[in-house]
Design an enzyme around this catalytic site. Structure first.
Site, mmCIF file in Angstrom:
data_model
loop_
_atom_site.group_PDB
_atom_site.id
_atom_site.type_symbol
_atom_site.label_atom_id
_atom_site.label_comp_id
_atom_site.label_asym_id
_atom_site.label_seq_id
_atom_site.Cartn_x
_atom_site.Cartn_y
_atom_site.Cartn_z
ATOM 1 N N ARG A 44 -40.294 -21.936 -7.008
ATOM 2 C CA ARG A 44 -39.559 -21.535 -5.778
ATOM 3 C C ARG A 44 -40.538 -21.277 -4.626
ATOM 4 N NH1 ARG A 44 -40.203 -17.839 -2.822
ATOM 5 N NH2 ARG A 44 -40.048 -16.209 -4.385
ATOM 6 N N THR A 83 -44.883 -6.256 1.477
ATOM 7 C CA THR A 83 -44.810 -5.501 0.214
ATOM 8 C C THR A 83 -43.535 -4.660 0.192
ATOM 9 O OG1 THR A 83 -45.939 -3.563 1.088
ATOM 10 C CG2 THR A 83 -47.350 -5.310 0.183
ATOM 11 N N LEU A 126 -51.672 -16.972 6.992
ATOM 12 C CA LEU A 126 -51.614 -15.755 7.809
ATOM 13 C C LEU A 126 -52.546 -14.687 7.224
ATOM 14 C CD1 LEU A 126 -50.282 -14.130 10.116
ATOM 15 C CD2 LEU A 126 -48.524 -13.423 8.476
ATOM 16 N N PHE A 152 -49.216 -22.208 4.820
ATOM 17 C CA PHE A 152 -49.034 -21.271 5.926
ATOM 18 C C PHE A 152 -50.096 -20.186 5.782
ATOM 19 C CE2 PHE A 152 -46.933 -17.469 7.696
ATOM 20 C CZ PHE A 152 -46.282 -17.941 8.822
ATOM 21 N N ARG A 175 -38.348 -14.820 3.739
ATOM 22 C CA ARG A 175 -37.895 -13.662 2.951
ATOM 23 C C ARG A 175 -36.416 -13.791 2.602
ATOM 24 N NH1 ARG A 175 -41.061 -9.875 7.197
ATOM 25 N NH2 ARG A 175 -43.040 -9.872 6.075
ATOM 26 N N GLU A 219 -44.986 -11.677 1.262
ATOM 27 C CA GLU A 219 -43.939 -11.696 2.302
ATOM 28 C C GLU A 219 -43.487 -10.284 2.644
ATOM 29 O OE1 GLU A 219 -41.941 -14.747 3.110
ATOM 30 O OE2 GLU A 219 -43.008 -16.138 1.826
ATOM 31 N N GLN A 279 -25.825 1.299 -28.822
ATOM 32 C CA GLN A 279 -25.410 1.783 -27.491
ATOM 33 C C GLN A 279 -26.531 1.687 -26.458
ATOM 34 O OE1 GLN A 279 -23.781 5.703 -27.953
ATOM 35 N NE2 GLN A 279 -22.016 4.969 -29.107
ATOM 36 N N PHE A 322 -45.987 3.287 10.062
ATOM 37 C CA PHE A 322 -46.922 2.275 9.553
ATOM 38 C C PHE A 322 -48.385 2.698 9.641
ATOM 39 C CE2 PHE A 322 -43.132 -0.041 10.312
ATOM 40 C CZ PHE A 322 -43.140 -1.091 9.428
ATOM 41 N N HIS A 360 -57.055 -8.429 5.669
ATOM 42 C CA HIS A 360 -55.866 -8.114 6.477
ATOM 43 C C HIS A 360 -54.636 -8.741 5.861
ATOM 44 C CE1 HIS A 360 -58.508 -6.444 9.492
ATOM 45 N NE2 HIS A 360 -59.273 -7.499 9.273
HETATM 46 P P1 FAD Z 1 -52.581 -4.610 1.485
HETATM 47 O O1 FAD Z 1 -51.989 -4.865 2.825
HETATM 48 O O2 FAD Z 1 -54.024 -4.295 1.396
HETATM 49 O O3 FAD Z 1 -51.744 -3.441 0.803
HETATM 50 C C1 FAD Z 1 -52.194 -2.744 -0.354
HETATM 51 C C2 FAD Z 1 -51.192 -1.613 -0.626
HETATM 52 O O4 FAD Z 1 -51.188 -0.705 0.500
HETATM 53 C C3 FAD Z 1 -49.756 -2.107 -0.785
HETATM 54 O O5 FAD Z 1 -49.090 -1.327 -1.731
HETATM 55 C C4 FAD Z 1 -49.166 -1.863 0.591
HETATM 56 O O6 FAD Z 1 -47.760 -1.722 0.578
HETATM 57 C C5 FAD Z 1 -49.855 -0.561 0.966
HETATM 58 N N1 FAD Z 1 -49.874 -0.357 2.412
HETATM 59 C C6 FAD Z 1 -50.511 -1.093 3.359
HETATM 60 N N2 FAD Z 1 -50.275 -0.590 4.569
HETATM 61 C C7 FAD Z 1 -49.457 0.480 4.406
HETATM 62 C C8 FAD Z 1 -48.840 1.420 5.286
HETATM 63 N N3 FAD Z 1 -48.993 1.356 6.614
HETATM 64 N N4 FAD Z 1 -48.079 2.393 4.737
HETATM 65 C C9 FAD Z 1 -47.884 2.464 3.406
HETATM 66 N N5 FAD Z 1 -48.424 1.609 2.523
HETATM 67 C C10 FAD Z 1 -49.201 0.627 3.021
HETATM 68 N N6 FAD Z 1 -50.095 -14.961 2.514
HETATM 69 C C11 FAD Z 1 -50.000 -16.002 3.406
HETATM 70 O O7 FAD Z 1 -50.329 -15.847 4.589
HETATM 71 N N7 FAD Z 1 -49.539 -17.231 3.003
HETATM 72 C C12 FAD Z 1 -49.183 -17.486 1.717
HETATM 73 O O8 FAD Z 1 -48.779 -18.615 1.394
HETATM 74 C C13 FAD Z 1 -49.292 -16.414 0.743
HETATM 75 N N8 FAD Z 1 -49.018 -16.653 -0.574
HETATM 76 C C14 FAD Z 1 -49.266 -15.652 -1.504
HETATM 77 C C15 FAD Z 1 -49.152 -15.933 -2.875
HETATM 78 C C16 FAD Z 1 -49.453 -14.956 -3.820
HETATM 79 C C17 FAD Z 1 -49.383 -15.287 -5.272
HETATM 80 C C18 FAD Z 1 -49.816 -13.648 -3.397
HETATM 81 C C19 FAD Z 1 -50.103 -12.579 -4.402
HETATM 82 C C20 FAD Z 1 -49.945 -13.370 -2.041
HETATM 83 C C21 FAD Z 1 -49.689 -14.359 -1.084
HETATM 84 N N9 FAD Z 1 -49.871 -14.116 0.281
HETATM 85 C C22 FAD Z 1 -49.762 -15.145 1.198
HETATM 86 C C23 FAD Z 1 -50.416 -12.836 0.731
HETATM 87 C C24 FAD Z 1 -49.394 -11.711 0.786
HETATM 88 O O9 FAD Z 1 -48.482 -11.921 1.819
HETATM 89 C C25 FAD Z 1 -50.183 -10.386 0.916
HETATM 90 O O10 FAD Z 1 -50.774 -10.159 -0.342
HETATM 91 C C26 FAD Z 1 -49.294 -9.216 1.315
HETATM 92 O O11 FAD Z 1 -48.923 -9.309 2.655
HETATM 93 C C27 FAD Z 1 -49.988 -7.859 1.091
HETATM 94 O O12 FAD Z 1 -51.254 -7.848 1.640
HETATM 95 P P2 FAD Z 1 -52.507 -7.355 0.766
HETATM 96 O O13 FAD Z 1 -52.455 -8.034 -0.549
HETATM 97 O O14 FAD Z 1 -53.712 -7.541 1.602
HETATM 98 O O15 FAD Z 1 -52.247 -5.827 0.490
#
Ligand code: FAD
Length: 393
Positions: A96, A371, A137, A135, A249, A369, A285, A389, A142
């Site tokens: 997907r 967290t 981003l 894509f 999303r 997309e 149950q 945030f 970051h």
């Molecule tokens: P971080 O942003 O470092 O977050 C770590 C933790 O801190 C999380 O629990 C988060 O919720 C928490 N946190 C962060 N900020 C706050 C806040 N202000 N308040 C409270 N909690 C907070 N990205 C793309 O651009 N294109 C793709 O095609 C793509 N594919 C992906 C495929 C996979 C298998 C995976 C695992 C990720 C992919 N991503 C992609 C990236 C994904 O979108 C990011 O991993 C996601 O946005 C989270 O960013 P991070 O992993 O850096 O976590």
């Protein structure tokens, strides 16, 4: 009075048109034939066999950019697309994801914000799966805060020069074209980057324990020189990538329930055949309470997805409504998979059954997309008017 159907307890099929049911059933049966038999092996080996052929199969089925119109694209409804996402993710979240990134992120960005030339060049071959898109981003430093990205695009004469690194990019190493978001003097802009441009490299990420049947990559851009018309002309600022994410999303709101459905049906069947203490475990149950809760959350989630889909097709959705759906449905889908895992006992950890694969996959879906925490904060802000945030912008 119609009999109770344990696979459709709320008679949700009655809310779908004959055409919608036909699309869903066609996607289900083609996937059962051509993808389902291989997918556990791909997950086990951590490698999708012939991913570009796979994406062409999805193109033939009309699943790429399914709800976009023009440029030879199917132009079907958001509900049709959602129903297809359920079937794709009932096979595997990686499958997907491949379709979502192609259609709802890479193609949508070009379709919504691209120039006529960019659309003409890329949308028809991406719709058939002859061209693969990704894509970019997220960066290594970051993720949730893409506004702080470090990738830069600077002007050099009439050209753009891109430098930076993107991380966790689905389809990255198999892509012909990357939609890359970068800081410019005017703010964040999107760039259509053919992946054979000198200075562009994609490295496949190994050692994943989730979405193993999906290609995930690091993109490195070192002095990537692009013509002036490589920028997406119609958007500047974070709203560009964020509106693409809202689109993708929406598909996840449905898709995650496919993984949940597969796990629920597996657990239900298992509970009827597995015997302990001389009777089926479905007679206990505690097992029944688990199945009842799984059944409730799965079908409540489907109702929610269908409601959002109908609104998207009529008046449109707010980003907060999409956050509502993604937060609820992915969280509940993961919970359903974890509960199914317990019902299967030791068999629950084996790839002979789909449950642990779905469960591990949904750990990624919970994070990408936006967290689960970020979607809670989006709703929290909408409810209270307070931005929690972190840094105020
Ligand atoms: P971080 O942003 O470092 O977050 C770590 C933790 O801190 C999380 O629990 C988060 O919720 C928490 N946190 C962060 N900020 C706050 C806040 N202000 N308040 C409270 N909690 C907070 N990205 C793309 O651009 N294109 C793709 O095609 C793509 N594919 C992906 C495929 C996979 C298998 C995976 C695992 C990720 C992919 N991503 C992609 C990236 C994904 O979108 C990011 O991993 C996601 O946005 C989270 O960013 P991070 O992993 O850096 O976590």
């Amino acid at each position: 009075r119609p009999a109770f159907d344990r696979l459709d307890p709320l008679s949700l099929d009655d809310l779908l048109s004959a055409e919608e049911i036909a699309i869903r059933d066609t996607v289900r049966s083609v996937l059962a034939d051509r993808v389902q038999p291989q997918v556990a092996g791909w997950f086990e080996r951590g490698e999708v066999e012939k991913p570009r052929e796979l994406i062409r199969t999805f193109g033939e089925l009309g699943l790429l950019g399914m709800h976009l119109d023009g440029y030879g694209l199917p132009g079907l409804s958001s509900v049709d697309y959602g129903l297809a996402c359920v079937e794709l993710e009932a096979v595997d979240s990686g499958v997907r994801s491949m379709v979502s990134v192609q259609g709802s992120l890479a193609m949508f960005a070009i379709w919504r914000f691209g120039s006529e030339e960019q659309k003409q060049q890329w949308l028809p071959p991406m719709g058939t799966g002859e061209a693969v898109g990704c894509f970019g981003l997220t960066e290594p430093d970051h993720g949730s805060d893409p506004g702080s990205m470090r990738t830069r695009a600077r002007k050099d004469g009439g050209d753009w020069i891109l430098d930076g690194t993107k991380m966790w990019i689905t389809n990255g190493s198999i892509a012909d074209v990357a939609v890359v978001w970068a800081q410019t003097e005017e703010g964040i802009r999107g760039f259509v980057v053919p992946t054979d441009t000198p200075g562009f490299t994609a490295n496949t990420i190994k050692h994943k324990m989730s979405l193993r049947a999906s290609v995930t990559s690091e993109l490195v851009l070192e002095g990537v020189r692009l013509p002036a018309d490589a920028a997406l002309p119609d958007v500047t600022g974070l709203k560009g990538p964020l509106s693409c994410l809202t689109e993708a999303r929406y598909g996840i709101v449905w898709g995650a329930l496919g993984a949940a459905r597969s796990s629920y049906e597996t657990a239900l069947e298992y509970s009827r055949t597995r015997q302990q203490f001389g009777r089926p475990i479905g007679g206990f149950q505690l097992t029944q309470a688990k199945l009842a809760d799984m059944c409730l959350e799965l079908h409540k989630g489907l109702l929610l997805a269908l409601h959002l889909g109908r609104r998207k097709d009529s008046v449109g959705l707010t980003p907060e409504q999409v956050s509502f759906g993604k937060l609820n449905n992915v969280r509940e889908a993961l919970d359903i998979c974890r509960t199914a895992r317990t019902i299967l006992g030791a068999n629950g950890i084996s790839l002979e059954y789909p449950v642990i694969r779905h469960m591990n996959n949904l750990e990624s879906v919970l994070t990408y997309e936006g967290t689960v925490e970020m979607h809670a904060l989006v709703l929290g802000q909408a409810l209270t008017g307070e931005n929690a945030f972190g840094a105020q912008r």
